[in-house]
Design a protein around this motif. Structure first.
Motif, PDB file in Angstrom:
ATOM      1  N   ASP A 104     -43.850  10.346  28.192  1.00 41.00           N
ATOM      2  CA  ASP A 104     -43.265  10.351  29.534  1.00 41.00           C
ATOM      3  C   ASP A 104     -43.743   9.139  30.327  1.00 41.00           C
ATOM      4  O   ASP A 104     -44.938   8.817  30.324  1.00 41.00           O
ATOM      5  N   THR A 105     -42.836   8.486  31.014  1.00 45.29           N
ATOM      6  CA  THR A 105     -43.255   7.464  31.957  1.00 45.29           C
ATOM      7  C   THR A 105     -43.960   8.177  33.111  1.00 45.29           C
ATOM      8  O   THR A 105     -43.787   9.386  33.319  1.00 45.29           O
ATOM      9  N   VAL A 106     -44.756   7.445  33.869  1.00 44.75           N
ATOM     10  CA  VAL A 106     -45.465   8.046  34.996  1.00 44.75           C
ATOM     11  C   VAL A 106     -44.481   8.667  35.985  1.00 44.75           C
ATOM     12  O   VAL A 106     -44.691   9.767  36.495  1.00 44.75           O
ATOM     13  N   GLU A 107     -43.386   7.968  36.236  1.00 46.11           N
ATOM     14  CA  GLU A 107     -42.389   8.472  37.182  1.00 46.11           C
ATOM     15  C   GLU A 107     -41.753   9.762  36.683  1.00 46.11           C
ATOM     16  O   GLU A 107     -41.512  10.698  37.454  1.00 46.11           O
ATOM     17  N   TYR A 108     -41.470   9.842  35.392  1.00 47.96           N
ATOM     18  CA  TYR A 108     -40.873  11.046  34.830  1.00 47.96           C
ATOM     19  C   TYR A 108     -41.839  12.225  34.932  1.00 47.96           C
ATOM     20  O   TYR A 108     -41.457  13.335  35.321  1.00 47.96           O
ATOM     21  N   ALA A 109     -43.095  11.986  34.582  1.00 51.81           N
ATOM     22  CA  ALA A 109     -44.096  13.048  34.666  1.00 51.81           C
ATOM     23  C   ALA A 109     -44.278  13.504  36.105  1.00 51.81           C
ATOM     24  O   ALA A 109     -44.414  14.705  36.388  1.00 51.81           O
ATOM     25  N   LYS A 110     -44.263  12.571  37.026  1.00 52.83           N
ATOM     26  CA  LYS A 110     -44.435  12.884  38.446  1.00 52.83           C
ATOM     27  C   LYS A 110     -43.319  13.785  38.950  1.00 52.83           C
ATOM     28  O   LYS A 110     -43.551  14.697  39.752  1.00 52.83           O
ATOM     29  N   GLU A 111     -42.095  13.567  38.492  1.00 55.73           N
ATOM     30  CA  GLU A 111     -40.946  14.332  38.971  1.00 55.73           C
ATOM     31  C   GLU A 111     -40.784  15.683  38.278  1.00 55.73           C
ATOM     32  O   GLU A 111     -40.131  16.584  38.814  1.00 55.73           O
ATOM     33  N   HIS A 112     -41.347  15.839  37.091  1.00 57.64           N
ATOM     34  CA  HIS A 112     -41.079  17.045  36.316  1.00 57.64           C
ATOM     35  C   HIS A 112     -42.237  18.049  36.247  1.00 57.64           C
ATOM     36  O   HIS A 112     -42.000  19.261  36.324  1.00 57.64           O
ATOM     37  N   TYR A 113     -43.439  17.587  36.081  1.00 62.24           N
ATOM     38  CA  TYR A 113     -44.556  18.522  35.889  1.00 62.24           C
ATOM     39  C   TYR A 113     -45.062  19.088  37.212  1.00 62.24           C
ATOM     40  O   TYR A 113     -45.069  18.413  38.240  1.00 62.24           O
ATOM     41  N   ASP A 114     -45.518  20.316  37.152  1.00 63.43           N
ATOM     42  CA  ASP A 114     -46.152  20.955  38.293  1.00 63.43           C
ATOM     43  C   ASP A 114     -47.632  20.583  38.313  1.00 63.43           C
ATOM     44  O   ASP A 114     -48.287  20.525  37.273  1.00 63.43           O
ATOM     45  N   SER A 115     -48.185  20.333  39.501  1.00 61.61           N
ATOM     46  CA  SER A 115     -49.572  19.862  39.603  1.00 61.61           C
ATOM     47  C   SER A 115     -50.567  20.880  39.046  1.00 61.61           C
ATOM     48  O   SER A 115     -51.525  20.519  38.366  1.00 61.61           O
ATOM     49  N   SER A 116     -50.331  22.157  39.304  1.00 57.63           N
ATOM     50  CA  SER A 116     -51.272  23.180  38.828  1.00 57.63           C
ATOM     51  C   SER A 116     -51.304  23.231  37.304  1.00 57.63           C
ATOM     52  O   SER A 116     -52.352  23.507  36.703  1.00 57.63           O
ATOM     53  N   PHE A 117     -50.163  22.970  36.671  1.00 54.93           N
ATOM     54  CA  PHE A 117     -50.122  22.972  35.210  1.00 54.93           C
ATOM     55  C   PHE A 117     -50.892  21.784  34.641  1.00 54.93           C
ATOM     56  O   PHE A 117     -51.741  21.942  33.764  1.00 54.93           O
ATOM     57  N   LEU A 118     -50.609  20.578  35.151  1.00 54.47           N
ATOM     58  CA  LEU A 118     -51.280  19.395  34.617  1.00 54.47           C
ATOM     59  C   LEU A 118     -52.776  19.400  34.889  1.00 54.47           C
ATOM     60  O   LEU A 118     -53.562  18.873  34.095  1.00 54.47           O
ATOM     61  N   GLN A 119     -53.192  20.000  35.993  1.00 52.40           N
ATOM     62  CA  GLN A 119     -54.621  20.047  36.301  1.00 52.40           C
ATOM     63  C   GLN A 119     -55.397  20.909  35.314  1.00 52.40           C
ATOM     64  O   GLN A 119     -56.623  20.848  35.264  1.00 52.40           O
ATOM     65  N   GLY A 120     -54.666  21.693  34.525  1.00 53.98           N
ATOM     66  CA  GLY A 120     -55.331  22.460  33.478  1.00 53.98           C
ATOM     67  C   GLY A 120     -55.710  21.588  32.291  1.00 53.98           C
ATOM     68  O   GLY A 120     -56.464  22.016  31.414  1.00 53.98           O
ATOM     69  N   TYR A 121     -55.160  20.359  32.247  1.00 53.39           N
ATOM     70  CA  TYR A 121     -55.426  19.442  31.145  1.00 53.39           C
ATOM     71  C   TYR A 121     -56.029  18.111  31.604  1.00 53.39           C
ATOM     72  O   TYR A 121     -56.808  17.501  30.881  1.00 53.39           O
ATOM     73  N   ILE A 122     -55.641  17.658  32.805  1.00 50.17           N
ATOM     74  CA  ILE A 122     -56.032  16.337  33.286  1.00 50.17           C
ATOM     75  C   ILE A 122     -56.778  16.483  34.605  1.00 50.17           C
ATOM     76  O   ILE A 122     -56.414  17.315  35.445  1.00 50.17           O
ATOM     77  N   THR A 123     -57.823  15.695  34.815  1.00 52.04           N
ATOM     78  CA  THR A 123     -58.604  15.783  36.039  1.00 52.04           C
ATOM     79  C   THR A 123     -57.756  15.410  37.258  1.00 52.04           C
ATOM     80  O   THR A 123     -56.895  14.535  37.193  1.00 52.04           O
ATOM     81  N   ALA A 124     -58.026  16.094  38.362  1.00 47.99           N
ATOM     82  CA  ALA A 124     -57.255  15.869  39.586  1.00 47.99           C
ATOM     83  C   ALA A 124     -57.411  14.439  40.095  1.00 47.99           C
ATOM     84  O   ALA A 124     -56.466  13.865  40.651  1.00 47.99           O
ATOM     85  N   THR A 125     -58.592  13.856  39.895  1.00 43.38           N
ATOM     86  CA  THR A 125     -58.829  12.485  40.360  1.00 43.38           C
ATOM     87  C   THR A 125     -57.901  11.502  39.671  1.00 43.38           C
ATOM     88  O   THR A 125     -57.313  10.614  40.308  1.00 43.38           O
ATOM     89  N   LEU A 126     -57.739  11.658  38.367  1.00 45.95           N
ATOM     90  CA  LEU A 126     -56.864  10.760  37.615  1.00 45.95           C
ATOM     91  C   LEU A 126     -55.411  10.987  37.990  1.00 45.95           C
ATOM     92  O   LEU A 126     -54.628  10.040  38.127  1.00 45.95           O
ATOM     93  N   LEU A 127     -55.022  12.247  38.167  1.00 46.25           N
ATOM     94  CA  LEU A 127     -53.645  12.550  38.573  1.00 46.25           C
ATOM     95  C   LEU A 127     -53.329  11.934  39.931  1.00 46.25           C
ATOM     96  O   LEU A 127     -52.238  11.412  40.151  1.00 46.25           O
ATOM     97  N   GLN A 128     -54.295  11.982  40.828  1.00 53.98           N
ATOM     98  CA  GLN A 128     -54.091  11.419  42.151  1.00 53.98           C
ATOM     99  C   GLN A 128     -53.932   9.908  42.094  1.00 53.98           C
ATOM    100  O   GLN A 128     -53.115   9.331  42.809  1.00 53.98           O
ATOM    101  N   SER A 129     -54.694   9.263  41.205  1.00 56.97           N
ATOM    102  CA  SER A 129     -54.577   7.809  41.072  1.00 56.97           C
ATOM    103  C   SER A 129     -53.246   7.410  40.453  1.00 56.97           C
ATOM    104  O   SER A 129     -52.715   6.333  40.745  1.00 56.97           O
ATOM    105  N   LEU A 130     -52.675   8.272  39.632  1.00 57.47           N
ATOM    106  CA  LEU A 130     -51.390   7.979  38.991  1.00 57.47           C
ATOM    107  C   LEU A 130     -50.208   8.305  39.908  1.00 57.47           C
ATOM    108  O   LEU A 130     -49.251   7.531  40.009  1.00 57.47           O
ATOM    109  N   PHE A 131     -50.244   9.482  40.536  1.00 55.66           N
ATOM    110  CA  PHE A 131     -49.097   9.986  41.281  1.00 55.66           C
ATOM    111  C   PHE A 131     -49.226   9.857  42.799  1.00 55.66           C
ATOM    112  O   PHE A 131     -48.234   9.989  43.513  1.00 55.66           O
ATOM    113  N   GLY A 132     -50.431   9.650  43.295  1.00 55.46           N
ATOM    114  CA  GLY A 132     -50.629   9.616  44.737  1.00 55.46           C
ATOM    115  C   GLY A 132     -51.013  10.989  45.254  1.00 55.46           C
ATOM    116  O   GLY A 132     -50.657  12.022  44.668  1.00 55.46           O
ATOM    117  N   GLY A 133     -51.735  11.018  46.374  1.00 52.45           N
ATOM    118  CA  GLY A 133     -52.226  12.282  46.902  1.00 52.45           C
ATOM    119  C   GLY A 133     -51.137  13.225  47.363  1.00 52.45           C
ATOM    120  O   GLY A 133     -51.280  14.443  47.271  1.00 52.45           O
TER     121      GLY A 133
END
Length: 230
Positions: A104-133
């Motif tokens: 998935d491109t970053v933009e695709y992941a940002k539009e499709h995945y739910d934050s609570s789901f991804l936080q079960g696999y990826i740290t919130a800090t990294l998600l914030q740096s990729l997708f924005g707060g």
């Protein structure tokens, strides 16, 4: 001395370049593509790692291109995070010996995945740096977990046709077992020597010849769904 120094520098540069393989290119070159969704910077491409489980596939890709983060080892699903993409590796629900690799491109992941789901696999800090707060508060009720392949069906064996009282086997069609429907004895239709069907009144029905055409083949041998789950 200068000549040897130049050779050493050349070898070091070559080694560094060889060790900087891109994960997307590696996946493209080694796994068959089965589906694509979106285009440009908003794209998801799905490949299949045949005969490889999720941890093996994740380690194989990470060895070629070290990710910023790799999720905890799991037999069902793992994520590899890069600066420009997120790789979602899932066990194929139709074949447990295979793994589905969704890039998935970053933009695709940002539009499709739910934050609570991804936080079960990826740290919130990294998600914030990729997708924005703001991304953490913008998600709806969707629960996209990755590409869903179509179910596979096993055709049930057909029962062989029963023999007639005279001991003969009813005729079969060219592509399936079974008797032809209707016969002259039942007041239905009969077949002429030329192979056409004749009605009881002696007339022969006509049929409109189907038009031939071509349809564009889909990518790969599977056609699944990228639809968000509600």
């Amino acid at each position: 001395m200068k000549k040897w120094t130049s050779w050493i520098i050349y070898l070091l540069v070559f080694a560094l370049m060889a060790g900087c393989a891109d994960a997307g290119s590696y996946i493209k070159d080694n796994y068959p593509l089965v589906s694509v969704d979106g285009k440009g910077k908003n794209t998801a491409k799905v490949y299949v790692a045949e005969g490889k489980d999720v941890p093996t596939t994740a380690k194989e890709i990470a060895a070629e291109d070290k990710p910023q983060e790799i999720s905890k080892e799991s037999a069902d699903q793992m994520f590899l995070v890069y600066q420009d993409k997120i790789i979602n590796i899932r066990k194929d629900p139709n074949n447990e010996s295979d793994s589905l690799v969704e890039v998935d491109t970053v933009e695709y992941a940002k539009e499709h995945y739910d934050s609570s789901f991804l936080q079960g696999y990826i740290t919130a800090t990294l998600l914030q740096s990729l997708f924005g707060g703001g991304w953490f508060n913008s998600r709806g009720s969707s629960d996209y977990r990755g590409y869903t392949p179509p179910p596979t069906y096993t055709q049930r064996p057909q029962t062989p046709p029963a023999a007639s009282k005279q001991g003969t086997t009813p005729p079969t069609t060219s592509d399936r077992k079974g008797s032809f429907g209707g016969g002259t004895a039942g007041g239905g239709t009969s077949t002429t020597p030329s192979g056409s069907v004749r009605r009881n009144d002696g007339s022969t029905p006509t049929y409109k010849k189907p038009t031939t055409g071509s349809s564009k083949p889909s990518t790969g041998s599977r056609s699944g769904s990228f639809t968000k789950r509600k």
